[in-house]
Design an enzyme around this catalytic site. Structure first.
Site, PDB file in Angstrom:
ATOM      1  N   HIS A 300      62.892  83.759 -29.527  1.00  0.00           N
ATOM      2  CA  HIS A 300      61.968  82.620 -29.448  1.00  0.00           C
ATOM      3  C   HIS A 300      62.698  81.384 -29.988  1.00  0.00           C
ATOM      4  O   HIS A 300      63.662  80.921 -29.379  1.00  0.00           O
ATOM      5  CB  HIS A 300      60.710  82.992 -30.248  1.00  0.00           C
ATOM      6  CG  HIS A 300      59.544  82.065 -30.121  1.00  0.00           C
ATOM      7  ND1 HIS A 300      59.488  81.042 -29.214  1.00  0.00           N
ATOM      8  CD2 HIS A 300      58.362  81.998 -30.811  1.00  0.00           C
ATOM      9  CE1 HIS A 300      58.327  80.396 -29.344  1.00  0.00           C
ATOM     10  NE2 HIS A 300      57.633  80.959 -30.311  1.00  0.00           N
ATOM     11  N   HIS A 339      63.126  82.756 -19.049  1.00  0.00           N
ATOM     12  CA  HIS A 339      61.872  82.425 -19.720  1.00  0.00           C
ATOM     13  C   HIS A 339      60.779  83.318 -19.151  1.00  0.00           C
ATOM     14  O   HIS A 339      60.786  83.625 -17.962  1.00  0.00           O
ATOM     15  CB  HIS A 339      61.510  80.950 -19.470  1.00  0.00           C
ATOM     16  CG  HIS A 339      60.472  80.453 -20.406  1.00  0.00           C
ATOM     17  ND1 HIS A 339      59.134  80.547 -20.135  1.00  0.00           N
ATOM     18  CD2 HIS A 339      60.592  79.890 -21.633  1.00  0.00           C
ATOM     19  CE1 HIS A 339      58.469  80.044 -21.157  1.00  0.00           C
ATOM     20  NE2 HIS A 339      59.317  79.641 -22.078  1.00  0.00           N
ATOM     21  N   ASP A 395      66.330  75.643 -24.909  1.00  0.00           N
ATOM     22  CA  ASP A 395      67.225  75.905 -26.030  1.00  0.00           C
ATOM     23  C   ASP A 395      68.695  75.774 -25.660  1.00  0.00           C
ATOM     24  O   ASP A 395      69.546  75.662 -26.537  1.00  0.00           O
ATOM     25  CB  ASP A 395      66.966  77.315 -26.588  1.00  0.00           C
ATOM     26  CG  ASP A 395      65.574  77.399 -27.164  1.00  0.00           C
ATOM     27  OD1 ASP A 395      65.265  76.578 -28.026  1.00  0.00           O
ATOM     28  OD2 ASP A 395      64.798  78.256 -26.718  1.00  0.00           O
TER      29      ASP A 395
HETATM   30  C1  COA Z   1      63.181  84.466 -22.851  1.00  0.00           C
HETATM   31  C2  COA Z   1      63.212  85.967 -22.563  1.00  0.00           C
HETATM   32  C3  COA Z   1      62.927  86.701 -23.887  1.00  0.00           C
HETATM   33  C4  COA Z   1      62.142  86.287 -21.529  1.00  0.00           C
HETATM   34  O1  COA Z   1      62.059  87.654 -21.410  1.00  0.00           O
HETATM   35  P1  COA Z   1      61.161  88.425 -20.320  1.00  0.00           P
HETATM   36  O2  COA Z   1      60.237  87.501 -19.645  1.00  0.00           O
HETATM   37  O3  COA Z   1      60.575  89.600 -21.022  1.00  0.00           O
HETATM   38  O4  COA Z   1      62.195  88.862 -19.235  1.00  0.00           O
HETATM   39  P2  COA Z   1      62.873  90.283 -19.140  1.00  0.00           P
HETATM   40  O5  COA Z   1      63.517  90.619 -20.460  1.00  0.00           O
HETATM   41  O6  COA Z   1      61.885  91.246 -18.568  1.00  0.00           O
HETATM   42  O7  COA Z   1      64.014  89.998 -18.099  1.00  0.00           O
HETATM   43  C5  COA Z   1      63.931  90.245 -16.699  1.00  0.00           C
HETATM   44  C6  COA Z   1      65.315  90.624 -16.218  1.00  0.00           C
HETATM   45  O8  COA Z   1      66.242  89.544 -16.451  1.00  0.00           O
HETATM   46  C7  COA Z   1      67.256  89.934 -17.378  1.00  0.00           C
HETATM   47  N1  COA Z   1      67.410  88.817 -18.301  1.00  0.00           N
HETATM   48  C8  COA Z   1      66.419  88.059 -18.842  1.00  0.00           C
HETATM   49  N2  COA Z   1      66.936  87.076 -19.582  1.00  0.00           N
HETATM   50  C9  COA Z   1      68.278  87.220 -19.513  1.00  0.00           C
HETATM   51  C10 COA Z   1      69.348  86.489 -20.060  1.00  0.00           C
HETATM   52  N3  COA Z   1      69.125  85.428 -20.837  1.00  0.00           N
HETATM   53  N4  COA Z   1      70.606  86.896 -19.809  1.00  0.00           N
HETATM   54  C11 COA Z   1      70.823  87.975 -19.025  1.00  0.00           C
HETATM   55  N5  COA Z   1      69.835  88.709 -18.446  1.00  0.00           N
HETATM   56  C12 COA Z   1      68.583  88.329 -18.693  1.00  0.00           C
HETATM   57  C13 COA Z   1      66.740  91.189 -18.066  1.00  0.00           C
HETATM   58  O9  COA Z   1      67.803  92.017 -18.477  1.00  0.00           O
HETATM   59  C14 COA Z   1      65.926  91.812 -16.960  1.00  0.00           C
HETATM   60  O10 COA Z   1      66.810  92.435 -16.061  1.00  0.00           O
HETATM   61  P3  COA Z   1      66.331  93.771 -15.256  1.00  0.00           P
HETATM   62  O11 COA Z   1      65.127  93.358 -14.462  1.00  0.00           O
HETATM   63  O12 COA Z   1      67.501  94.133 -14.436  1.00  0.00           O
HETATM   64  O13 COA Z   1      65.997  94.771 -16.317  1.00  0.00           O
HETATM   65  C15 COA Z   1      64.587  86.397 -22.013  1.00  0.00           C
HETATM   66  O14 COA Z   1      64.846  85.710 -20.811  1.00  0.00           O
HETATM   67  C16 COA Z   1      65.708  86.172 -23.003  1.00  0.00           C
HETATM   68  O15 COA Z   1      65.955  87.036 -23.859  1.00  0.00           O
HETATM   69  N6  COA Z   1      66.442  85.011 -22.922  1.00  0.00           N
HETATM   70  C17 COA Z   1      67.467  84.706 -23.860  1.00  0.00           C
HETATM   71  C18 COA Z   1      66.874  84.194 -25.164  1.00  0.00           C
HETATM   72  C19 COA Z   1      66.329  82.789 -25.008  1.00  0.00           C
HETATM   73  O16 COA Z   1      66.984  81.898 -24.469  1.00  0.00           O
HETATM   74  N7  COA Z   1      65.095  82.594 -25.523  1.00  0.00           N
HETATM   75  C20 COA Z   1      64.450  81.287 -25.555  1.00  0.00           C
HETATM   76  C21 COA Z   1      63.306  81.211 -24.630  1.00  0.00           C
HETATM   77  S1  COA Z   1      62.680  79.549 -24.581  1.00  0.00           S
END
Ligand code: COA
Length: 503
Positions: A300, A339, A395
């Protein structure tokens, strides 16, 4: 799932429960169905498929781990359309507010629903700036932290501590409905509620700056008169022994714009936490401390810090392809991308990119920018990223600006938390003013554990046949214990002799 077309458009869902052949008509409102309507779908427990703990006769449950498709509130504050990349506060597009508004005006808009008139703004501004001082004992609390404590730990604790300094604002002491009584227009209740809003928004920069100055080993500054909200924040952070401190106008304006961008973002992880905790009717200081704790996490508000750490690790643009390979092999996460709601460009990242150029013109170009831009370019062409709709989020760029402005990495989440207090308070106030009263948030679970078991006396217990590493605590190291201590012997209160390893 089978989709059958019907001719007449009705605002309802016809559901056939194939267990009972019963048909249910479930109303649709605002393109949603009520989870409690689903609970009305009941069946007899089938002994071959249903466990007792499934509670089949008590009604169908909706399983939604991680809130993938659950609306938990009706809100009038912020609208996000993740498909089209839209973000609006009370109907105003974020880009407009960044261009035309300022942080305190936007804060009023988010909390009270309308842009303030001139006189409303003047009173609001004065109230907030009037509440910037903190009790000197809270300064003392900061001094009890270790010199290298993470500033978010200090900020989280500071909000909680502030609550202890405001017993008149504590529903545990003043009555359970201290805040929720405001829903009926109760003047006294509204006054207590708004006063805490002034205090929290006013004091947030003072607390944040204290956490920063602690890390720097510098004495705390007292809030300054005559500066803007972000100007005063920069003064609190940076003023040394000079007189008439004036922050650079471009940096002051950029920070103000970043504060607008970070002020609210619908029911994200920390805001959901705020509402969850708020639903217990606890005081708003505990509510904000809980919001801080949720924001602190790397998925987050910790992401801007992690994104810069990742860019430093990548080092230079030529290392980007090798890093992207690791991402595509799922060995690494590309921090600052992706996101839960935006499956398109994050509109905040677009607004921030323009800001970045203005800041770099004053501070000099961030050395990591070339690596960041190369990474963004590679990510935009990556099949892996495109297939999953992973675009740069807020971010990814905010960290680059903070770094150019000279903020230490671990201060980035604090720079997020200060403006986000406004969004948390807007949602908390809306919750307290709910016309139907505040219901405690109490989700349920699907219990998949053991059925009822009989207690086994210690002497009859056996090791699990296929025990795994998860079945008991793992052995942990005790780094602080010296060899000398391990070899020494001790007596306990009953006079038995122990070696350290047995204590
Ligand atoms: C923001 C976040 C937590 C959202 O998570 P979410 O909606 O639960 O998405 P998921 O984790 O289900 O991801 C969906 C797919 O994309 C991939 N993915 C998501 N974010 C990714 C990233 N930043 N880098 C690489 N792969 C990513 C996941 O591995 C998943 O792959 P799969 O379908 O093959 O298993 C996630 O994108 C993330 O961890 N981003 C990096 C941290 C970040 O920048 N956070 C700030 C948000 S404002």
């Amino acid at each position: 799932m089978v989709i059958v077309s019907k001719s007449a458009a009705q605002q309802s869902l016809t559901v056939v429960d194939n267990r009972t052949n019963k048909v249910y008509e479930i109303p649709i409102k605002n393109n949603s169905v009520l989870a409690t309507d689903i609970k009305k779908i009941k069946a007899q427990r089938q002994l071959d498929t249903d466990r007792e703990e499934d509670e089949t006769e008590q009604g169908l449950r909706v399983f939604d781990p991680a809130y993938m498709n659950t609306a938990v509130v009706q809100s009038k504050i912020t609208y996000i359309n993740g498909q089209d990349g839209i973000l609006r506060y009370r109907g105003y597009p974020i880009q407009e507010l960044v261009k035309k508004s300022n942080f305190l005006e936007t804060a009023f808009l988010l909390i009270y629903g309308e842009l303030p008139t001139k006189s409303q703004y003047s009173t609001w501004h004065d109230e907030i700036m009037h509440h910037t001082f903190i009790h000197s004992d809270i300064e003392g609390m900061f001094k009890s932290f270790r010199y290298d404590s993470h500033p978010m730990s200090m900020l989280t604790a500071a909000f909680s501590t502030m609550g202890a300094f405001a017993p008149e604002a504590n529903p545990s002491l003043r009555g359970q409905k201290l805040y929720s009584n405001a829903a009926s227009g109760n003047r006294e209740s509204l006054e207590v509620l708004d006063k805490q809003i002034f205090r929290i928004i006013g004091k947030a920069p003072t607390l944040a700056a204290a956490s920063y100055r602690m890390r720097q080993g510098r004495p705390f500054n007292r809030p300054a008169q005559g500066l803007s909200y972000t100007g005063n924040f920069l003064y609190l952070l940076d003023n040394l022994s000079g007189h008439q401190y004036q922050p650079h106008p471009v940096l002051e304006k950029a920070l103000d714009a970043l504060f607008i961008i970070h002020a609210d973002h619908e029911v994200n992880c920390s805001t959901a936490t705020v509402l969850q905790v708020g639903s217990s009717l606890v005081d708003p200081y505990s509510v904000i401390a809980a919001g801080c704790a949720a924001l602190y996490g790397p998925s987050h508000g910790g992401a801007s810090e992690s994104a810069i750490r990742m860019l430093i690790e990548i080092g230079s643009p030529e290392n980007v392809p090798a890093f992207m390979e690791k991402v595509e092999k799922r060995e690494r996460v590309l921090v600052g991308f992706g996101h839960r709601v935006y499956k398109n460009v994050d509109p905040r990242s677009t607004a921030i990119r323009a800001l970045a150029e203005e800041v770099f013109a004053v501070t000099g170009r961030n050395k990591l920018l070339d690596t960041a831009l190369t990474l963004a370019e590679y990510a935009s062409k990556s099949e892996f990223m495109r297939k999953r709709n992973l675009y740069p989020n807020v971010d990814f760029y905010s960290g680059l600006i903070y770094q150019a402005m000279g903020f230490p990495l671990d201060f980035y989440p604090v720079l997020f938390a200060v403006p986000r207090c406004v969004g948390w308070l807007a949602h908390w106030r809306q919750q307290m003013l709910s016309p139907g009263g505040v219901k405690i948030w109490r989700p349920r679970q699907l219990y998949l554990g053991e059925g009822e078991r009989e207690y086994v006396p210690a002497e009859q217990r056996k090791e699990k046949s296929e025990a795994t590493v998860f079945d008991a605590p793992v052995e942990v190291g005790h780094g602080a214990d010296s060899k000398r201590n391990a070899l020494a012997t001790y007596k306990d209160e009953s006079g038995n002799t122990w070696t350290k390893s047995k204590l």
